[in-house]
Scaffold this active site. Structure first.
Site, PDB file in Angstrom:
ATOM      1  N   TYR A   1     -34.380  -0.572  32.486  1.00 42.38           N
ATOM      2  CA  TYR A   1     -35.062  -1.393  31.479  1.00 42.38           C
ATOM      3  C   TYR A   1     -34.347  -2.730  31.286  1.00 42.38           C
ATOM      4  CZ  TYR A   1     -37.457   2.948  30.094  1.00 42.38           C
ATOM      5  OH  TYR A   1     -38.189   4.107  30.068  1.00 42.38           O
TER       6      TYR A   1
ATOM      7  N   LYS B   1     -43.503   3.005  21.607  1.00 41.76           N
ATOM      8  CA  LYS B   1     -42.833   1.769  21.995  1.00 41.76           C
ATOM      9  C   LYS B   1     -43.434   0.599  21.231  1.00 41.76           C
ATOM     10  CE  LYS B   1     -44.235  -0.061  25.796  1.00 41.76           C
ATOM     11  NZ  LYS B   1     -44.516  -0.189  27.242  1.00 41.76           N
TER      12      LYS B   1
END
Length: 334
Positions: free
Chosen positions: A66, A281
């Site tokens: 990420y 998210k």
């Protein structure tokens, strides 16, 4: 909050996840998880994690690929310094990427994650995907023709290396992600198994309820962690955008109107009442707060059945670019 139909063995697994669904935080609020996306503008992730911890989130789902674990670690350390939380209050999940499956790379990869986070340990370390890629510096290795370069996959050998990381204290627990039943059974039936997976992180939401995989995992005391619990973004580079947007569903919105909640809050509530850990998210501060405000109402049995009936077996995150990998997990029924 309790889950009356949940076996005590699953509750034990949820305990090992520090009640990321239903425990009480230091502020007296219930805890949830925040999932962080692949690419974020500089500082965005840092501020989002700060806000999430202040709101009451304690389970933070991240990964080396990420490219923002340095910001996650900074936010965690800042909140510890402020006295908002203690290290043991935070449940951080890290992931082993596809290029790092060879056993001799597993511990160095986890140690690199710890160095980036500037933490002594992670609470959970999972195999992100059951598909090995060519080891090396390239996260997404391609040949000169633009074809993916795969690597021989030995999930049992990789798992043994994760077990060693747990025994060394680098991670409190170990698990997997995107594993199907067959792949889970490979680990569970491995001779000399020391530590079985405590979690399997999979796509799970009202349009893709995964009842068979959930039941299999429950039978083996494996906690289901559901990613994309609100559907997902409409990024056509990796998402099946031909599928209908989950949050526009009229049933979810009608139930939301009854409780003065959003369709997203109803979808999250649905999952946790099924005993699925949710990791929504968001980088929007208001939605981060809204996603946490799901512990002041409950869905009736009738409403749960209505939402379960929405299942369309729609997988938003298909990863079709890797469908020719020998261990591509989504060819199997579950």
């Amino acid at each position: 909050m309790s889950f009356p139909s949940m076996p005590s063995s699953l509750l034990s697994c949820l305990e090992r996840l520090r009640h990321s669904v239903c425990a009480q935080s230091g502020s007296g609020q219930n805890e949830m998880s925040v999932k962080l996306p692949v690419l974020t503008p500089k500082g965005t992730c840092l501020e989002s994690v700060r806000i999430a911890i202040d709101v009451g989130y304690r389970h933070i789902d991240g990964a080396y690929v990420y490219y923002n674990e340095h910001e996650v670690g900074q936010a965690i350390r800042e909140k510890i310094t402020e006295g908002k939380v203690k290290r043991e209050d935070i449940f951080y999940c890290g992931k082993l990427w596809n290029t790092c499956h060879p056993p001799d790379l597993v511990r160095p990869t986890l140690e690199r994650t710890l160095d980036i986070l500037k933490l002594d340990y992670v609470d959970l370390y999972i195999i992100e995907l059951p598909m090995a890629f060519k080891p090396g510096e390239a996260i997404y290795p391609l040949d000169e023709n633009g074809k993916w370069i795969y690597h021989e996959t030995n999930l049992c050998a990789t798992w043994e290396a994760l077990e060693a990381c747990k025994d060394a204290g680098l991670t409190k627990s170990i698990g997997v992600s995107n594993f199907n039943r067959r792949q889970l059974e490979m680990i569970l039936n491995k001779p000399g198994l020391k530590h079985k997976p405590v979690t399997n992180q999979i796509e799970c939401h009202p349009y893709f309820t995964q009842p068979k995989l959930i039941e299999f995992c429950r039978q083996h005391d494996i906690v289901l962690v559901g990613y994309s619990p609100l559907g997902t973004s409409r990024d056509e580079t990796w998402v099946n955008v031909s599928s209908p947007p989950l949050l526009e569903d009229p049933v979810l919105n009608a139930i939301g109107d009854k409780y003065n909640k959003t369709a997203a809050q109803v979808a999250l509530r649905f999952s946790i009442q099924r005993g699925v850990v949710v990791i929504p998210k968001s980088f929007n501060s208001e939605r981060i707060r809204q996603n946490f405000q799901i512990f002041d109402f409950s869905l009736t049995d009738k409403e749960m059945k209505e939402i379960e009936a929405l299942n369309k077996n729609i997988r938003y995150v298909e990863m079709l670019m890797w469908k020719d990998h020998p261990e591509y997990p989504f060819h199997d029924e579950y």
